[in-house]
Motif scaffolding. Structure first.
Motif, PDB file in Angstrom:
ATOM      1  N   ARG A 181       4.716  15.198 -15.726  1.00 47.46           N
ATOM      2  CA  ARG A 181       4.621  13.895 -16.368  1.00 47.46           C
ATOM      3  C   ARG A 181       3.984  12.879 -15.425  1.00 47.46           C
ATOM      4  O   ARG A 181       3.935  13.100 -14.214  1.00 47.46           O
ATOM      5  N   ASN A 182       3.526  11.796 -16.024  1.00 42.52           N
ATOM      6  CA  ASN A 182       2.877  10.771 -15.234  1.00 42.52           C
ATOM      7  C   ASN A 182       3.909  10.029 -14.373  1.00 42.52           C
ATOM      8  O   ASN A 182       4.888   9.506 -14.891  1.00 42.52           O
ATOM      9  N   ILE A 183       3.684  10.002 -13.074  1.00 44.52           N
ATOM     10  CA  ILE A 183       4.603   9.300 -12.161  1.00 44.52           C
ATOM     11  C   ILE A 183       4.030   7.917 -11.883  1.00 44.52           C
ATOM     12  O   ILE A 183       2.941   7.787 -11.340  1.00 44.52           O
ATOM     13  N   THR A 184       4.781   6.907 -12.248  1.00 48.63           N
ATOM     14  CA  THR A 184       4.295   5.537 -12.070  1.00 48.63           C
ATOM     15  C   THR A 184       4.753   4.972 -10.735  1.00 48.63           C
ATOM     16  O   THR A 184       5.638   5.529 -10.079  1.00 48.63           O
ATOM     17  N   ASP A 185       4.170   3.831 -10.390  1.00 48.61           N
ATOM     18  CA  ASP A 185       4.627   3.148  -9.174  1.00 48.61           C
ATOM     19  C   ASP A 185       6.076   2.697  -9.313  1.00 48.61           C
ATOM     20  O   ASP A 185       6.792   2.589  -8.311  1.00 48.61           O
ATOM     21  N   ASP A 186       6.490   2.406 -10.542  1.00 49.36           N
ATOM     22  CA  ASP A 186       7.896   2.027 -10.753  1.00 49.36           C
ATOM     23  C   ASP A 186       8.826   3.192 -10.409  1.00 49.36           C
ATOM     24  O   ASP A 186       9.904   2.996  -9.839  1.00 49.36           O
ATOM     25  N   ALA A 238       2.069   4.778   0.951  1.00 51.15           N
ATOM     26  CA  ALA A 238       1.471   3.433   0.874  1.00 51.15           C
ATOM     27  C   ALA A 238       2.521   2.417   0.438  1.00 51.15           C
ATOM     28  O   ALA A 238       2.670   1.342   1.023  1.00 51.15           O
ATOM     29  N   LEU A 239       3.274   2.775  -0.587  1.00 50.65           N
ATOM     30  CA  LEU A 239       4.315   1.857  -1.077  1.00 50.65           C
ATOM     31  C   LEU A 239       5.353   1.601   0.015  1.00 50.65           C
ATOM     32  O   LEU A 239       5.752   0.458   0.256  1.00 50.65           O
ATOM     33  N   SER A 240       5.740   2.669   0.680  1.00 52.04           N
ATOM     34  CA  SER A 240       6.754   2.557   1.724  1.00 52.04           C
ATOM     35  C   SER A 240       6.277   1.648   2.859  1.00 52.04           C
ATOM     36  O   SER A 240       7.004   0.765   3.324  1.00 52.04           O
ATOM     37  N   ASN A 241       5.044   1.839   3.299  1.00 54.97           N
ATOM     38  CA  ASN A 241       4.511   1.019   4.391  1.00 54.97           C
ATOM     39  C   ASN A 241       4.423  -0.451   4.003  1.00 54.97           C
ATOM     40  O   ASN A 241       4.710  -1.340   4.800  1.00 54.97           O
ATOM     41  N   GLU A 242       4.015  -0.694   2.772  1.00 54.69           N
ATOM     42  CA  GLU A 242       3.884  -2.090   2.340  1.00 54.69           C
ATOM     43  C   GLU A 242       5.253  -2.761   2.213  1.00 54.69           C
ATOM     44  O   GLU A 242       5.439  -3.894   2.625  1.00 54.69           O
ATOM     45  N   LEU A 243       6.206  -2.033   1.667  1.00 51.36           N
ATOM     46  CA  LEU A 243       7.530  -2.639   1.504  1.00 51.36           C
ATOM     47  C   LEU A 243       8.243  -2.813   2.840  1.00 51.36           C
ATOM     48  O   LEU A 243       9.034  -3.749   3.011  1.00 51.36           O
ATOM     49  N   LYS A 244       7.952  -1.915   3.776  1.00 57.21           N
ATOM     50  CA  LYS A 244       8.600  -2.057   5.089  1.00 57.21           C
ATOM     51  C   LYS A 244       8.133  -3.323   5.811  1.00 57.21           C
ATOM     52  O   LYS A 244       8.841  -3.849   6.661  1.00 57.21           O
ATOM     53  N   LEU A 245       6.933  -3.772   5.482  1.00 54.49           N
ATOM     54  CA  LEU A 245       6.472  -5.034   6.082  1.00 54.49           C
ATOM     55  C   LEU A 245       7.382  -6.192   5.685  1.00 54.49           C
ATOM     56  O   LEU A 245       7.549  -7.148   6.432  1.00 54.49           O
ATOM     57  N   ALA A 246       7.969  -6.082   4.491  1.00 55.51           N
ATOM     58  CA  ALA A 246       8.858  -7.158   4.038  1.00 55.51           C
ATOM     59  C   ALA A 246      10.105  -7.256   4.902  1.00 55.51           C
ATOM     60  O   ALA A 246      10.805  -8.264   4.880  1.00 55.51           O
ATOM     61  N   ASP A 247      10.373  -6.223   5.697  1.00 56.79           N
ATOM     62  CA  ASP A 247      11.527  -6.275   6.591  1.00 56.79           C
ATOM     63  C   ASP A 247      11.355  -7.324   7.689  1.00 56.79           C
ATOM     64  O   ASP A 247      12.296  -7.636   8.402  1.00 56.79           O
ATOM     65  N   SER A 248      10.139  -7.819   7.822  1.00 58.47           N
ATOM     66  CA  SER A 248       9.913  -8.845   8.843  1.00 58.47           C
ATOM     67  C   SER A 248      10.411 -10.212   8.392  1.00 58.47           C
ATOM     68  O   SER A 248      10.343 -11.178   9.139  1.00 58.47           O
TER      69      SER A 248
END
Lengths: 166, 252
Positions: free
Chosen positions: B2-7, B38-48
């Motif tokens: 099935r299609n895996i979305t970003d959500d 990619a999602l993980s790296n971008e969200l980890k930036l929010a830890d700053s």
């Protein structure tokens, strides 16, 4: 006195949440105090369906929303310089030239979210609540809570993507 | 497939996806692994996004500022406060929740460490060892938040136990649930190499066992000894460990 112990134990966590909601140090301190006073006044309304931490967070969120509606939210954001972690510390590689932008970019992105999106993301990402708990704290459905988180994540990713080295 | 979305990937990142097979699908697919990374790296930036630091005496400052306003409130009468304190000290364990958190954390950690080979290289399901696998699922964050919530409940229950003159009607049941959850978290911590945390949770177990069994049926002397033990140091250690977990000050 038991309530004093709770104030001592939860003050730091409530300040962190209040600051992330308001992006304003002095506002966050006001919100924490007001939230504890509200908690004291409403102790009879605490129900066991949620944890005490979730209950306090709900009061903090509501107090912050009320506060922010009454005050200008962005004034401190322009001048305050909180202590930021570098990208290396959070385990992500970024261009050295863009490191300086991470803090302001993250904060700006966060403040550009709607109240509901920001609250949902903060409670999920930083406070570690389950989606069900976030929904309860925000008094919305689980589905609506997920949608807020999804929208917030999409917006944050767009804002932060340029800072991640490819 | 099935299609895996970003959500879907967002839910996986936060350990909330209801389909446990998704983690394996991500591990098996280079494309999905790349998207997840990619999602993980971008969200980890929010830890700053870190708040200004408050001093150790911040809680005391808050108390001094609000205590005069609290004293004037009628809520300070003993019966209401006692009932409230009793209510908040009652834990709301979700063993199913604890188990699922532990499973996801252990799965993520193990796949990350082994490149996924051991757990997903089932016959007929070839695994690409170069894929990012699940190394990027933040099993550390998942476990830390969960154990922190567990310790918060332990703290409340022990505080109530240390100050109660007689056994509560559901004290034993709560202690039993707490004991099971404690063991699950201890095993997860041990499997992630968090020896200090695992050792601390192991130290809690004898008292939880006693609380579940002997505190209810044992003598008054037994109960008083246990209360003394809690007051003399265990409660303090639970609070310190929880603070360290929340602040991630040390490698636990």
């Amino acid at each position: 006195m038991a309530f004093r112990e709770l104030v001592l134990e939860h003050s730091h966590a409530m300040f962190r949440l209040a600051w992330r909601l308001s992006s304003d140090e002095s506002a966050a301190e006001d919100i924490v105090q007001e939230a504890f006073i509200k908690a004291w006044k409403n102790i009879g309304h605490f129900r066991m369906e949620s944890s005490f931490k979730s209950w306090l967070h709900r009061i903090t969120v509501n107090t912050a929303m009320d506060y922010l509606r009454k005050h200008v939210r962005r004034k401190q954001f322009e001048t305050e310089e909180p202590e930021w972690e570098t990208a290396d510390q959070v385990g992500v590689t970024v261009d050295t030239g863009t490191q300086i932008d991470i803090s302001t970019q993250t904060q700006a992105a966060m403040m550009d979210l709607s109240e509901a999106e920001r609250t949902a993301l903060l409670l999920k990402h930083y406070e570690g609540h389950s989606i069900q708990e976030v929904a309860r704290i925000m008094e919305i459905t689980t589905g609506a809570c997920k949608q807020n988180i999804f929208r917030a994540v999409k917006k944050m990713r767009i804002a932060l993507r340029p800072l991640v080295a490819t | 497939m099935r299609n895996i979305t970003d959500d879907d990937l967002t839910l996986l990142f936060y350990g909330e996806h209801e389909d446990p097979a998704l983690a394996v699908m991500v591990a098996e697919s280079d494309q999905l692994s790349a998207r997840y990374e990619a999602l993980s790296n971008e969200l980890k930036l929010a830890d700053s996004y870190l708040p200004p630091v408050r001093g150790d005496d911040y809680g005391q400052d808050v108390w001094q500022r609000i205590s005069s306003q609290l004293n004037s409130e009628p809520a300070s009468n003993g019966g209401r406060l006692k009932a409230w304190w009793s209510a908040i000290a009652q834990p709301r364990f979700s063993l199913a929740g604890a188990l699922s958190i532990v499973l996801v954390a252990v799965l993520a950690f193990t796949l990350g460490r082994n490149g996924g080979q051991e757990m997903i290289n089932a016959p007929g399901a070839p695994f690409n060892g170069d894929s990012v696998a699940l190394a990027n699922i933040d099993s550390n964050r998942l476990l830390t938040h969960s154990v922190s919530g567990h310790l918060e409940q332990v703290n409340l229950v022990l505080t109530q136990f240390a100050n109660a003159s007689e056994p509560g009607s559901r004290e034993a049941a709560y202690a039993t649930d707490m004991l099971v959850a404690n063991r699950l978290y201890r095993q997860a911590a041990a499997s992630q190499g968090k020896r200090k945390l695992a050792a601390f949770l192991a130290d809690l177990e004898p008292l939880l066992i006693e609380l579940a069994h002997e505190a209810q049926s044992g003598s008054l002397a037994t109960r008083e000894r246990m209360q003394q033990e809690v007051r003399d140091g265990l409660l303090f250690r639970v609070r310190v460990m929880n603070k360290q977990l929340n602040k991630s000050e040390i490698s636990i």
